[in-house]
Every structure is written in structure tokens, then in C-alpha cells.
Design an enzyme around this catalytic site. Structure first.
Site, PDB file in Angstrom:
ATOM      1  N   ILE B  14      -6.080   8.240   9.357  1.00  0.00           N
ATOM      2  CA  ILE B  14      -6.608   8.642   8.179  1.00  0.00           C
ATOM      3  C   ILE B  14      -8.063   8.780   8.144  1.00  0.00           C
ATOM      4  CG2 ILE B  14      -6.771   6.219   7.065  1.00  0.00           C
ATOM      5  CD1 ILE B  14      -5.142   9.095   5.582  1.00  0.00           C
ATOM      6  N   SER B  36     -16.065   0.643  14.492  1.00  0.00           N
ATOM      7  CA  SER B  36     -14.670   0.921  15.328  1.00  0.00           C
ATOM      8  C   SER B  36     -14.631  -0.186  16.299  1.00  0.00           C
ATOM      9  CB  SER B  36     -14.446   2.101  15.661  1.00  0.00           C
ATOM     10  OG  SER B  36     -13.577   2.178  16.770  1.00  0.00           O
ATOM     11  N   LYS B  91      -5.683   3.294   0.628  1.00  0.00           N
ATOM     12  CA  LYS B  91      -4.739   2.346   0.394  1.00  0.00           C
ATOM     13  C   LYS B  91      -3.629   2.400   1.403  1.00  0.00           C
ATOM     14  CE  LYS B  91      -1.220   4.340   0.387  1.00  0.00           C
ATOM     15  NZ  LYS B  91      -0.316   4.959   1.290  1.00  0.00           N
ATOM     16  N   ASP B 169       4.784   1.835   2.287  1.00  0.00           N
ATOM     17  CA  ASP B 169       3.557   2.345   2.611  1.00  0.00           C
ATOM     18  C   ASP B 169       3.584   3.715   2.207  1.00  0.00           C
ATOM     19  OD1 ASP B 169       0.706   2.339   4.160  1.00  0.00           O
ATOM     20  OD2 ASP B 169       1.715   3.942   4.701  1.00  0.00           O
TER      21      ASP B 169
END
Lengths: 312, 312
Positions: B14, B36, B91, B169
Site C-alpha cells: 500500500i 522498513s 486502515k 479487510d
């Protein structure tokens, strides 16, 4: 002062075991009516099939105690608030968090008192444990909550239905104590729920909790509904000061390092009604949602396993 | 005005598909660093393995976008708030409601901005639908949300783990639109969740909603994660005035009685970052929890069934 007239909606086991006898001997309340779809009453008060009939026939009754199963609570409490009644709710409050939040907001909007009871919180041993933990900190917590569903919910199929909470119905009592005594917020880290393969609610739950405390106390709970040896309703806590607290018998007994510090007869419902009288005097609602939230959180992120069928 | 420096924490699909390119062309923000654990970066900005390293090395970066899987969010957001950072969250926010509530309270206590994004809400068609429903009322709602998990979450095993939400999801995107456009509160009445027998999150969900509206509109949702024909992301609403609204393509298209009224290119993430800039200007948090609550409520009271195993 004259006693306040109260009606009890939902005349099942918990009303008959606790609410009705406690109201009978209360100095603050007197029973004015019962609402029971099955027509069950108490003493010589009127019995109505629906709350709407009660509100029509006895508009002078300004208080209701809602003791139905949770699935129908939201509509019943909304209706009571619409008729201007202050409301006491048995636990667990509603099958969903959104409904409880809505009722809280609605009571506020209507300027009425909504009191969400959690009976296990009303024990001197619980208050004492809370005060010790505030001073000594928490190193670890283990909750063991095991009882027989056949003894405590004989034949009540609704506890096994979807939305009936299953073993989390008694377990939420433990969580109501846990969230009262902890000096910091707790969260569900992981959970395992075991479902009888012929039922839609769990018979066994194992929950691991976490917190944002830097020392990361270990906290967990095990609930089981097939314990036939008697009730095991125990919370064991190691404090950072090195002491061991045991809340036993559902929060009525507190032992510190094996020695009994508090042991009082259980008068949970007497204290609930005393507290309701105080809230009414102040015009203040009390809706504590942490026990329901933790339960919902456990369902949301649990691993699920099917186990042996359950038959009464 | 100089652009605000922002770091992105969690460089997965995402971030790469949306956050990083949108920040690259934003007039309000510029990318300052990536965090990361796998060492994945973007452009020529520094890459840190942990947020703690970022905060030490680049204290001038006051904003973070948290795009990790939800399971680790609570600790990461708490840490960011502890370091005085304003936070944007992808989200779904957290695996549990208690964690989201805690983050909201903690941001407030720290006087920092916390912005919970729900990307599907950021479409002109959604705003238009909301305004029509406020005027015309709701007779019924049907949500159909079907997509291929293999296309949208290729190889991402975490979505199938306990706490990974499964088909909820994507479904929570539908609920984020639903709770935005409805002119009254909605609750989960019942739900059926189907779990692949080798996985811990559902592949299919069917949810029935209820409300306290006297005319009792019929409302339901079906989510499925094995749709290979293409995405079906549609919300169909009958208004009390007798019109039919269809929100299609995930809320980017609005049809009224079959005629397209709004069709805009999807710029959800552009609008999210514009909105974040506004919130920062006002110093105002925005944490809307209704989509997560409805999801938790569906899990709490669902009937559960095991279905065929899922393999990638």
C-alpha cells in the site's frame, strides 16, 4: 424518603436469584411491576407481557431494571429511555459494542440515568486489591475462571447461540474485575477460542493480554465452562513489590501471600442497587464498557478451533 | 510555505502503490525517510530499520505515516506520539478496538494530531450519496463487496492470520462508506462468517444490519474474497423517495436510477493527504471508529462455518 418504584423487565434466573429478592429488602426501591413474555411475576405486583403495556398502565413507574438476554436489550432500553425511564442493565449489556455506545449516547441526549452493572466489581476484596495494585504495581496476572454451564445456565440454549458470548458470559465477570483493579490499560494480544462443533459460542477461551507498560507484565486468562469440581473463579497477581495477591471465589475473598485479608459475604446485588440509588440522586449515568470491549477484541482476533459437541 | 517533512513507516504494497507516489507529487508534504524492517526505500531518502533509529537520526521529522500491518500499529503509534510526532494511520487501524481507543486518548493527552484514514470515504460520489440520503431517507441498502485476494494481497499470509480481518479487510472499506453516508446509526443484527478450514480469518461474510428507525430499513452486506471476474464493489440503496442509488467501483461512481451522476478518477490518497494537511493546520485529530466497531461486532456475534481450504 419514600422508596422509588421500579419495574423488572425479563424474569429469568438472574432476576429470580438476585434482582427480585434484593429489591424486596431494599431501603431505596420497591418492586412495582414485572414484565415477562412468559407471564412470570413476583409477589402480588402486576405482570405485563410487554414494556409498552407497563408504560401505558403505570406511567408513575420511572425506573426499570432490564434483565433480559442481551440480544433484545438495545430495543428495550431505547424504548424505556423514550418513555423517560431511568435504566439499570444486567450484564453483559448488549451483543455488540455499537449498541452499547448508542445507548450511552441516547441516555445522555435524553438526560436520563443509564447504569451498566457489572456485579463482580461490587466486593470489598476487589476494592482492596485495586488499592494495593495502585501502590505496588503489577508484575503478572493470571485469571482462572472455570465453572459448569450445566449448573449456572441449566437448559439456557441462548448462551450457546451466536451473540450469546458462550464461556465469555461468565468470563466477562472476570474481565470486569480485571479492568477495575488494573492501574494501567490492558489490551488483548492474542486469543484462542474453542467452539463445540454443534454450537455457535465458545466453551473454552484462553486470552493473552498486553499493555504499554515498559516492564511488560505477563497477563493471561483461561475460561472453561465444563468444570464439574466446583467453581474456580480466581485472579492471581504478583506485584512488583514481590507480593502475591489472590482474589478468590469470584472476587469476594482477597488473600495476600496466602493469608486472608478480606472475606465478606457476597452482597454484590445489594451494592449494585445502593449504587443505583446514588446515581439517581446525582442524576449521573455510569456505563463502563471495558469488559465488553476486551471480550469483543478477543472474538475479533481469536484463533478458532472446533471441539467436542455440547449436549445438556 | 515549505513542504512538511514526513516519514513512512512500513514499506509494503500500500505504501508503494499509494503513499509514496502521492507524497512525491504532494504540494503539502515531502518524503524525508522510510522505515522498513526489510530495508526497502524509495527514491534517495534514508532508510531505517526501526522508527527509534529514525527518531534519533532525524529529529526534525515531525510527521509519520504508519502503513504496517495492524498487528504492530499500537506500539508504533504510541512510540511516535511519545516522540512528539503527529501521525497518519493506514486502515484498518488496529487489531482491536481497545487499542484504537487508547491511541485516540493518548494523542489527545499528548496534544498531537492522530488521523485515522479510511481511503474509500474520499470520493465525490460518496459525498454526493450522503447528501442525497440525508434528504431522501433510506428504504434499503445492499452492499456487495467481492474481489480476489490473490490479486489484491498476493502472498500476504498475514491477512489470513488471526487478527488479520480476512475478507473484512476489504469489507471494512465498504463499511467506512456505509457509516459515512447513512443518516442514522446502524448496528450488526446478525452475521455469518465462513473460514477456510486451514486459515484463521474469514473468506466470506454475510452481515445483516439493524437500526432504530421506525420503518426498519432492510440493510445487509456480502463480502467475498474469491471473486475472479473482477472487482464488485457496489452499494445499492433504495431511498424513501423511491429512487435507486448505486455507488459503484468502490465509491468512485454514483448512479441514480441507472444514470451516472458522479464519475471522478479515484484520487483517494491525494485527498487523504490534503485532509491531513488541513488537520495539521488546525491541530485537530480525526479518529472515526465506526467501521472497526461494526467489524468487531460482526465477529462478536457471528455464526461460524468452516469451508474449503485456501491455498495461494
Amino acid at each position: 424518603m419514600a422508596k422509588r418504584k421500579i419495574a423488572v423487565i425479563g424474569i429469568g434466573k438472574i432476576s429470580q436469584d438476585q434482582h427480585l429478592p434484593v429489591i424486596d429488602k431494599s431501603k431505596d426501591f420497591e418492586l412495582a411491576a414485572c414484565v415477562s413474555t412468559r407471564g412470570i411475576g413476583h409477589g402480588d405486583v402486576p405482570v405485563f407481557k410487554t414494556a409498552a403495556e407497563l408504560y401505558r398502565a403505570m406511567p408513575e413507574v420511572n425506573l426499570v431494571a432490564v434483565c433480559t438476554p442481551p440480544s433484545v436489550r438495545h430495543a428495550i432500553v431505547r424504548e424505556a429511555l423514550d418513555h423517560g425511564k431511568d435504566v439499570l442493565m444486567e450484564k453483559p449489556p448488549t451483543p455488540t459494542i455499537s449498541e452499547l455506545d448508542d445507548l450511552r449516547a441516547y441516555a445522555k441526549k435524553k438526560n436520563l440515568v443509564l447504569f451498566q452493572t457489572w456485579h463482580s466489581r461490587y466486593n470489598a476484596a476487589v476494592d482492596k486489591a485495586k488499592s494495593i495494585l495502585r501502590k505496588q504495581g503489577v508484575a503478572s496476572v493470571r485469571i482462572d475462571w472455570r465453572e459448569s454451564v450445566r449448573k449456572w445456565h441449566p437448559g439456557q440454549d441462548w448462551v450457546w447461540e451466536a451473540g450469546g458470548f458462550g464461556v465469555c458470559d461468565p468470563g466477562i465477570n472476570a474481565l470486569s474485575i480485571f479492568t477495575k483493579i488494573m492501574p494501567f490499560p490492558v489490551f488483548v494480544k492474542s486469543a484462542v477460542l474453542k467452539f463445540p462443533s454443534n454450537r455457535q459460542s465458545p466453551v473454552d477461551a484462553e486470552i493473552v493480554f498486553k499493555s504499554s507498560e515498559p516492564h511488560q507484565p505477563e497477563m493471561s486468562a483461561g475460561f472453561n465452562w465444563l468444570e464439574e469440581s466446583g467453581e474456580i473463579w480466581t485472579i492471581t497477581i504478583q506485584t512488583l513489590d514481590g507480593n502475591e495477591l489472590k482474589l478468590e471465589k469470584g472476587g469476594t475473598v482477597l488473600k495476600v501471600n496466602g493469608k486472608t485479608k478480606v472475606e465478606a459475604p457476597s452482597e454484590e446485588y445489594e451494592r449494585i442497587y445502593e449504587h443505583f440509588a446514588e446515581l439517581l440522586k446525582k442524576g449521573k449515568s455510569e456505563v463502563e464498557d471495558a469488559p465488553l470491549r476486551l471480550t469483543a477484541d478477543a472474538f475479533l482476533l481469536a484463533s478458532r478451533y472446533n471441539v467436542d459437541e455440547f449436549h445438556w
